[in-house]
Enzyme design. Structure first.
Site, PDB file in Angstrom:
ATOM      1  N   HIS A   1       0.652  -1.131  -0.057  1.00  0.00           N
ATOM      2  CA  HIS A   1       0.471  -0.316  -0.052  1.00  0.00           C
ATOM      3  C   HIS A   1       1.284   1.419   0.023  1.00  0.00           C
ATOM      4  O   HIS A   1       0.722   2.459  -0.398  1.00  0.00           O
ATOM      5  CB  HIS A   1      -0.561  -0.297   1.629  1.00  0.00           C
ATOM      6  CG  HIS A   1      -1.929   0.973   1.591  1.00  0.00           C
ATOM      7  ND1 HIS A   1      -3.165   1.450   1.124  1.00  0.00           N
ATOM      8  CD2 HIS A   1      -1.321   2.119   1.698  1.00  0.00           C
ATOM      9  CE1 HIS A   1      -3.760   2.297   1.992  1.00  0.00           C
ATOM     10  NE2 HIS A   1      -2.232   3.550   1.935  1.00  0.00           N
ATOM     11  N   GLU A   2       1.860   1.277   0.998  1.00  0.00           N
ATOM     12  CA  GLU A   2       2.505   2.179   0.867  1.00  0.00           C
ATOM     13  C   GLU A   2       3.827   2.675  -0.636  1.00  0.00           C
ATOM     14  O   GLU A   2       3.566   3.782  -0.718  1.00  0.00           O
ATOM     15  CB  GLU A   2       3.664   2.001   2.570  1.00  0.00           C
ATOM     16  CG  GLU A   2       3.448   3.501   3.895  1.00  0.00           C
ATOM     17  CD  GLU A   2       2.071   4.557   3.171  1.00  0.00           C
ATOM     18  OE1 GLU A   2       2.637   5.341   2.705  1.00  0.00           O
ATOM     19  OE2 GLU A   2       1.070   3.411   3.977  1.00  0.00           O
TER      20      GLU A   2
ATOM     21  N   HIS B   1       1.988   4.885  -3.256  1.00  0.00           N
ATOM     22  CA  HIS B   1       1.713   5.749  -2.978  1.00  0.00           C
ATOM     23  C   HIS B   1       3.233   5.871  -3.411  1.00  0.00           C
ATOM     24  O   HIS B   1       3.071   7.813  -3.974  1.00  0.00           O
ATOM     25  CB  HIS B   1       1.719   6.160  -1.696  1.00  0.00           C
ATOM     26  CG  HIS B   1       0.480   6.177  -0.821  1.00  0.00           C
ATOM     27  ND1 HIS B   1      -0.977   6.634  -0.693  1.00  0.00           N
ATOM     28  CD2 HIS B   1      -0.139   5.043   0.140  1.00  0.00           C
ATOM     29  CE1 HIS B   1      -1.373   6.302  -0.746  1.00  0.00           C
ATOM     30  NE2 HIS B   1      -1.391   5.184   0.619  1.00  0.00           N
TER      31      HIS B   1
HETATM   32 ZN   LIG Z   1      -2.366   5.206   2.158  1.00  0.00          ZN
END
Ligand SMILES: [Zn+2]
Length: 373
Positions: free
Chosen positions: A66-67, A70
């Site tokens: 997830h990170e 980004h």
């Molecule tokens: Zn996030």
């Protein structure tokens, strides 16, 4: 602070905050001794522990995924990522600056929940395929939990409270509509604090109705979100206040400089005693080459002061130790932080010393700005 370096992925350093070690054990323990035994009865305890460990590992990997998404979207849009720190219920990418436009922010913010949603569907498909192939509860159970937790992660991050991803999406939309990142951040951060209050209230309710552990989790996450919402608004206000300021606006101009071929005797008599500063920039042919302070001289016995020269005891300027007067103050802050120093020499375009700038200069400037607001 309190983070372990794990290594680099796609050139981005990944750090693990100590809180994650605690979360790792808590999640693994809860899954191995409560969740899996209750959901899938009749298996040996060693199977539950194996399921718990594997699930915890992939849970951790899911947050990293997830990170990472980004960060990779940010980098593709020209925003350098310095490192990712994984902590508590998620992670934080340390970006060197705020996005330049609401569209970039929109893409960056959407990447994380999209990645989690993708993982949720992926683990769901793995679970279904495993069930169809006749796999037992250990495999389908792990896949089902990972599908559930990733969808939950996507949903939680889409809550419209800054600095959660949903709050960033909200901020980007308001920013697009109003053209003001500061106002957009204020509104999105207020939403964030509202969500925090709801989480804390919900947590208290759970604690009172005998769901102690879940309740404490809610309170903890709510408190954390509140802190983060306040902090990120202040950060935007500060960087807005500083965004148009140049280093030359803050620096102390024309500091007294010392030539590097001076003897220590003359340095003490003509500079340290005459000007009462505790340190001086040192120059050779007008160009800065180092910094000398009283502590550099103290190491040399007085009998040698007539033969030892400033260039021999000064601290030479390392890479990045000077900053240009026309640079933005935000560059200066990054530089001060990276070098863990509290002062930098300022040079003009010809590389001559133009001034000196310290953390105190920045703090004083901000105090005046805030007072005039
Ligand atoms: Zn996030």
């Amino acid at each position: 602070m309190g983070a372990i370096r794990l290594g680099k992925i796609f050139g981005i350093e990944v750090r693990l905050h100590f809180s994650w070690v605690i979360i790792f054990f808590l999640v693994g323990y809860t899954l191995s001794f409560f969740y899996f035994p209750e959901q899938y009865e009749g298996l040996p305890q060693s199977t539950y522990i194996t399921m718990g460990l594997i699930t915890t590992f992939f849970f951790f990997a899911s947050i990293l995924f997830h990170e990472m998404s980004h960060s990779l979207v940010a980098r593709r849009n020209g925003i350098p990522i310095r490192f990712i720190t994984l902590f508590v219920f998620g992670g934080v990418s340390s970006i060197a600056k705020e996005p330049d436009s609401p569209n970039v922010e929109l893409k960056m913010a959407a990447a994380g929940p999209a990645a989690s949603l993708f993982l949720g569907v992926f683990f769901g498909a793995v679970g279904v395929a495993a069930a169809l192939a006749g796999a037992g509860a250990p495999i389908t159970g792990v896949a089902a939990y990972l599908a559930f937790i990733n969808v939950l992660l996507a949903a939680f991050n889409l809550v419209p409270g800054f600095p959660l991803d949903g709050g960033r999406l909200l901020r980007a939309l308001i920013w697009k509509l109003t053209g003001s990142i500061q106002r957009a951040t204020k509104i999105a951060a207020d939403f964030g604090r509202g969500v925090a209050v709801l989480l804390i209230a919900g947590g208290l309710f759970l604690v009172l109705t005998n769901y102690l552990v879940n309740g404490l989790w809610f309170i903890f996450i709510g408190w954390f979100l509140d802190q983060a919402a306040r902090g990120s608004y202040q950060q935007v206000v500060v960087s807005q206040a500083l965004s148009r300021v140049l280093v030359r606006d803050l620096m102390t101009p024309d500091p007294v400089t010392m030539p590097d071929d001076l003897t220590l005797r003359r340095a003490v008599d003509e500079y340290f005693l005459a000007h009462k500063h505790s340190g001086f920039p040192v120059t050779r042919n007008e160009e800065p080459v180092g910094v000398i302070s009283l502590s550099d001289i103290r190491h040399v016995p007085q009998g040698e002061w007539d033969s030892v020269r400033v260039s021999q005891v000064m601290e030479p300027l390392g890479h990045g130790a000077v900053v240009e007067a026309d640079n933005h103050v935000t560059d200066l802050l990054t530089r001060l932080h990276d070098r863990e120093t509290d002062r930098l020499l300022v040079v003009d375009r010809n590389h001559h010393i133009a001034g000196i700038v310290t953390n105190d200069d920045i703090a004083r400037y901000l105090r005046v700005q805030v007072a005039l607001r």
